[in-house]
Write a protein that holds these residues in place. Structure first.
Motif, mmCIF file in Angstrom:
data_model
loop_
_atom_site.group_PDB
_atom_site.id
_atom_site.type_symbol
_atom_site.label_atom_id
_atom_site.label_comp_id
_atom_site.label_asym_id
_atom_site.label_seq_id
_atom_site.Cartn_x
_atom_site.Cartn_y
_atom_site.Cartn_z
ATOM 1 N N GLN A 242 0.820 -1.208 0.000
ATOM 2 C CA GLN A 242 0.000 0.000 0.000
ATOM 3 C C GLN A 242 0.856 1.260 0.000
ATOM 4 O OE1 GLN A 242 -2.494 -1.083 3.427
ATOM 5 N NE2 GLN A 242 -4.251 -1.167 2.047
ATOM 6 N N ARG A 243 1.982 1.220 0.723
ATOM 7 C CA ARG A 243 2.858 2.389 0.730
ATOM 8 C C ARG A 243 3.484 2.622 -0.641
ATOM 9 N NH1 ARG A 243 6.389 0.990 4.337
ATOM 10 N NH2 ARG A 243 8.245 0.764 3.042
ATOM 11 N N LEU A 244 3.906 1.553 -1.304
ATOM 12 C CA LEU A 244 4.494 1.692 -2.634
ATOM 13 C C LEU A 244 3.447 2.165 -3.641
ATOM 14 C CD1 LEU A 244 6.776 -1.482 -2.776
ATOM 15 C CD2 LEU A 244 7.446 0.882 -2.301
ATOM 16 N N ALA A 245 2.229 1.677 -3.489
ATOM 17 C CA ALA A 245 1.155 2.125 -4.376
ATOM 18 C C ALA A 245 0.916 3.628 -4.211
ATOM 19 C CB ALA A 245 -0.124 1.343 -4.090
ATOM 20 N N LEU A 246 0.908 4.092 -2.971
ATOM 21 C CA LEU A 246 0.707 5.513 -2.710
ATOM 22 C C LEU A 246 1.848 6.331 -3.303
ATOM 23 C CD1 LEU A 246 -1.009 7.677 -1.345
ATOM 24 C CD2 LEU A 246 0.318 7.321 0.739
ATOM 25 N N ALA A 247 3.084 5.820 -3.181
ATOM 26 C CA ALA A 247 4.238 6.526 -3.754
ATOM 27 C C ALA A 247 4.146 6.599 -5.279
ATOM 28 C CB ALA A 247 5.532 5.825 -3.339
ATOM 29 N N ALA A 248 3.464 5.625 -5.883
ATOM 30 C CA ALA A 248 3.289 5.613 -7.336
ATOM 31 C C ALA A 248 2.051 6.394 -7.766
ATOM 32 C CB ALA A 248 3.191 4.173 -7.832
ATOM 33 N N GLY A 249 1.389 7.037 -6.796
ATOM 34 C CA GLY A 249 0.200 7.797 -7.108
ATOM 35 C C GLY A 249 -1.020 6.943 -7.371
ATOM 36 N N ARG A 250 -1.059 5.782 -6.742
ATOM 37 C CA ARG A 250 -2.152 4.845 -6.949
ATOM 38 C C ARG A 250 -2.850 4.521 -5.631
ATOM 39 N NH1 ARG A 250 -1.113 6.027 -11.493
ATOM 40 N NH2 ARG A 250 -0.901 4.655 -13.298
ATOM 41 N N ARG A 251 -4.014 3.919 -5.754
ATOM 42 C CA ARG A 251 -4.798 3.513 -4.595
ATOM 43 C C ARG A 251 -4.795 1.991 -4.516
ATOM 44 N NH1 ARG A 251 -11.351 4.160 -4.523
ATOM 45 N NH2 ARG A 251 -11.792 2.833 -2.711
ATOM 46 N N ALA B 275 -6.551 12.028 -12.692
ATOM 47 C CA ALA B 275 -6.354 13.131 -13.637
ATOM 48 C C ALA B 275 -4.869 13.320 -13.928
ATOM 49 C CB ALA B 275 -6.941 14.420 -13.064
ATOM 50 N N GLY B 276 -4.599 14.051 -15.016
ATOM 51 C CA GLY B 276 -3.229 14.441 -15.330
ATOM 52 C C GLY B 276 -2.440 13.467 -16.170
ATOM 53 N N ALA B 277 -3.074 12.424 -16.698
ATOM 54 C CA ALA B 277 -2.336 11.432 -17.486
ATOM 55 C C ALA B 277 -1.913 12.004 -18.839
ATOM 56 C CB ALA B 277 -3.180 10.182 -17.696
ATOM 57 N N VAL B 278 -0.690 11.687 -19.255
ATOM 58 C CA VAL B 278 -0.211 11.978 -20.604
ATOM 59 C C VAL B 278 0.280 10.656 -21.172
ATOM 60 C CG1 VAL B 278 1.389 13.289 -22.027
ATOM 61 C CG2 VAL B 278 0.497 14.309 -19.925
ATOM 62 N N GLU B 279 -0.446 10.111 -22.145
ATOM 63 C CA GLU B 279 -0.180 8.756 -22.608
ATOM 64 C C GLU B 279 0.583 8.735 -23.925
ATOM 65 O OE1 GLU B 279 -3.989 6.844 -22.551
ATOM 66 O OE2 GLU B 279 -4.019 6.746 -20.353
ATOM 67 N N LEU B 280 1.012 7.530 -24.316
ATOM 68 C CA LEU B 280 1.896 7.382 -25.467
ATOM 69 C C LEU B 280 1.319 7.913 -26.781
ATOM 70 C CD1 LEU B 280 3.606 3.912 -24.862
ATOM 71 C CD2 LEU B 280 4.462 6.194 -24.358
ATOM 72 N N PRO B 281 0.042 7.649 -27.118
ATOM 73 C CA PRO B 281 -0.454 8.195 -28.388
ATOM 74 C C PRO B 281 -0.297 9.704 -28.498
ATOM 75 C CG PRO B 281 -1.967 6.530 -27.560
ATOM 76 C CD PRO B 281 -0.954 6.784 -26.470
ATOM 77 N N GLU B 282 -0.552 10.430 -27.408
ATOM 78 C CA GLU B 282 -0.380 11.881 -27.431
ATOM 79 C C GLU B 282 1.088 12.253 -27.584
ATOM 80 O OE1 GLU B 282 -0.866 15.760 -27.679
ATOM 81 O OE2 GLU B 282 -2.509 14.297 -27.716
ATOM 82 N N LEU B 283 1.965 11.525 -26.905
ATOM 83 C CA LEU B 283 3.393 11.841 -27.014
ATOM 84 C C LEU B 283 3.926 11.571 -28.421
ATOM 85 C CD1 LEU B 283 4.898 10.580 -23.638
ATOM 86 C CD2 LEU B 283 4.312 12.908 -24.333
ATOM 87 N N VAL B 284 3.392 10.554 -29.099
ATOM 88 C CA VAL B 284 3.798 10.305 -30.488
ATOM 89 C C VAL B 284 3.418 11.501 -31.351
ATOM 90 C CG1 VAL B 284 3.418 8.874 -32.527
ATOM 91 C CG2 VAL B 284 3.732 7.796 -30.307
ATOM 92 N N ARG B 285 2.225 12.030 -31.147
ATOM 93 C CA ARG B 285 1.811 13.208 -31.916
ATOM 94 C C ARG B 285 2.706 14.401 -31.625
ATOM 95 N NH1 ARG B 285 -3.357 10.888 -30.908
ATOM 96 N NH2 ARG B 285 -3.600 12.023 -28.942
#
Length: 378
Positions: A105-114, A244-254
């Protein structure tokens, strides 16, 4: 230390609003022990408590080992590592199942996950000095035997082609073929299973690109670090805890296409970004590359067709673009002893209804289909 004692130390630190630095942890341990611990016992307790509160805990020394690629926890008394010598059981032990759950759970929180009973699995990235760690965890009852924690260590790929040749990944003849692929600006895929060395080989090949060419690379994590003066890296960003705030690979390719690339590289295609990549490679950007999980070169067209369907690309459209965009497939295998080798080089050809691969170099030798490669590189 018992779980109850750890919780008391944790609650004391939280109540005092103090960070879990070694001094604060030591004072909290002494206060909760009531003066009953010797100096050595306090040091040992502080070490264990620090592992409970900060970083990867008892797994930290394993992650720091440069030969380790994966750390796997399947039970409180079962921690394994994977690396050059294959799966190896370690002597790392957790106090109980709750200790494994807290770390996950601590590692998940550090990764910005629940990670909790409502969201019993997680996948995310942890930035660490010198690389990245991909964390995956599953909680009971999804994992009925207890919390399962998997950490994949992604270190910068900096090997050169000469180094890989000396290590036996490819022989001299194979290395010359690879150099001709780079020199003639043929777009290529590097395929293989997990841990086969795909990113390492791709990085080595990018280092062979002329310094006059500009390489724009898109990745989930910044693994590629070729020795090249015109290498630009774009790294995807996952969503935060609120989603929120995700920037994914398809957008980065563009975005990469707007940065004047001579060569466009995608660290790995796993989904709809394959559509953006193929579109880009069909717009005059020769010599592009990416990696792909696949069992063999012959399965690459079907694998890409499945991924392209996620982006709404039909099978006919995929095969039409694929044959025009990708010329060569480089396939790596990792044997049970951990040795990685380039086992096959194949060319891609379009038929009436689909795309197929033809092996032109296999297990260190040319095949009878060598003229197909000479035709492709003419």
């Amino acid at each position: 230390m018992t779980t109850e004692f750890v919780e008391r130390v944790r609650n004391r630190l939280a109540g005092e609003s103090r960070p879990a630095d070694p001094v604060a942890v030591a004072e909290a341990v002494r206060a909760e022990a009531g003066g009953t611990l010797s100096h050595d016992a306090v040091l040992d307790a502080v070490r264990q408590a620090h592992h409970e509160f900060v970083g990867a805990g008892p797994l930290a020394p394993l992650l720091e080992d440069p030969t380790v690629t994966d750390v796997l926890v399947t039970a409180p008394d079962q921690t394994w590592t994977d690396g050059d010598s294959g799966l190896t059981r370690t002597d790392v032990r957790f106090a109980d199942e709750e200790a494994v759950r807290r770390l996950a759970q601590r590692l998940a929180l550090a990764a910005g996950r629940r990670l909790d009973d409502a969201q019993p699995y997680v996948d995310g990235w942890l930035p660490v000095p010198g690389g990245h760690v991909r964390v995956h965890a599953v909680l009971p009852p999804i994992a009925p035997n207890g919390t399962c924690l998997s950490l994949r260590v992604l270190r910068p790929a900096t090997h050169t082609l000469d180094t890989l040749t000396s290590l036996g990944v490819v022989n001299e003849e194979g290395a010359e073929i690879l150099r001709s692929i780079i020199t003639r600006r043929l777009a290529f895929l590097v395929t293989g299973g997990t841990g086969a060395g795909k990113t390492t080989l791709l990085s080595a090949l990018l280092a062979e690109v002329s310094p006059r060419e500009r390489i724009i690379c898109v990745e989930d994590a910044g693994e590629l670090r070729p020795a090249h003066p015109q290498f630009v890296s774009l790294v995807a960003r996952p969503a935060n805890v609120e989603g929120a705030g995700a920037v994914e690979l398809p957008e980065l390719v563009r975005q990469a296409l707007r940065m004047r690339p001579d060569r466009l590289v995608v660290g790995e295609v796993r989904g709809a970004e394959v559509c953006s990549l193929l579109n880009a490679l069909n717009t005059g950007h020769d010599g592009g590359a990416c990696t792909l999980h696949a069992n063999s070169p012959s399965e690459v067209p079907a694998r890409l067709e499945a991924l392209a369907s996620l982006g709404g690309l039909t099978g006919d459209a995929l095969h039409s673009q694929l044959a025009a965009a990708i010329r060569v497939v480089l396939h790596l295998r990792r044997d049970p002893t951990g040795v990685r080798r380039l086992t096959e080089i194949a060319t891609l050809h379009r038929t009436t209804a689909t795309t197929h691969t033809t092996p032109i170099w296999r297990d260190g030798h040319w095949t009878p289909y060598r003229p197909l490669f000479e035709e492709a590189t003419a």
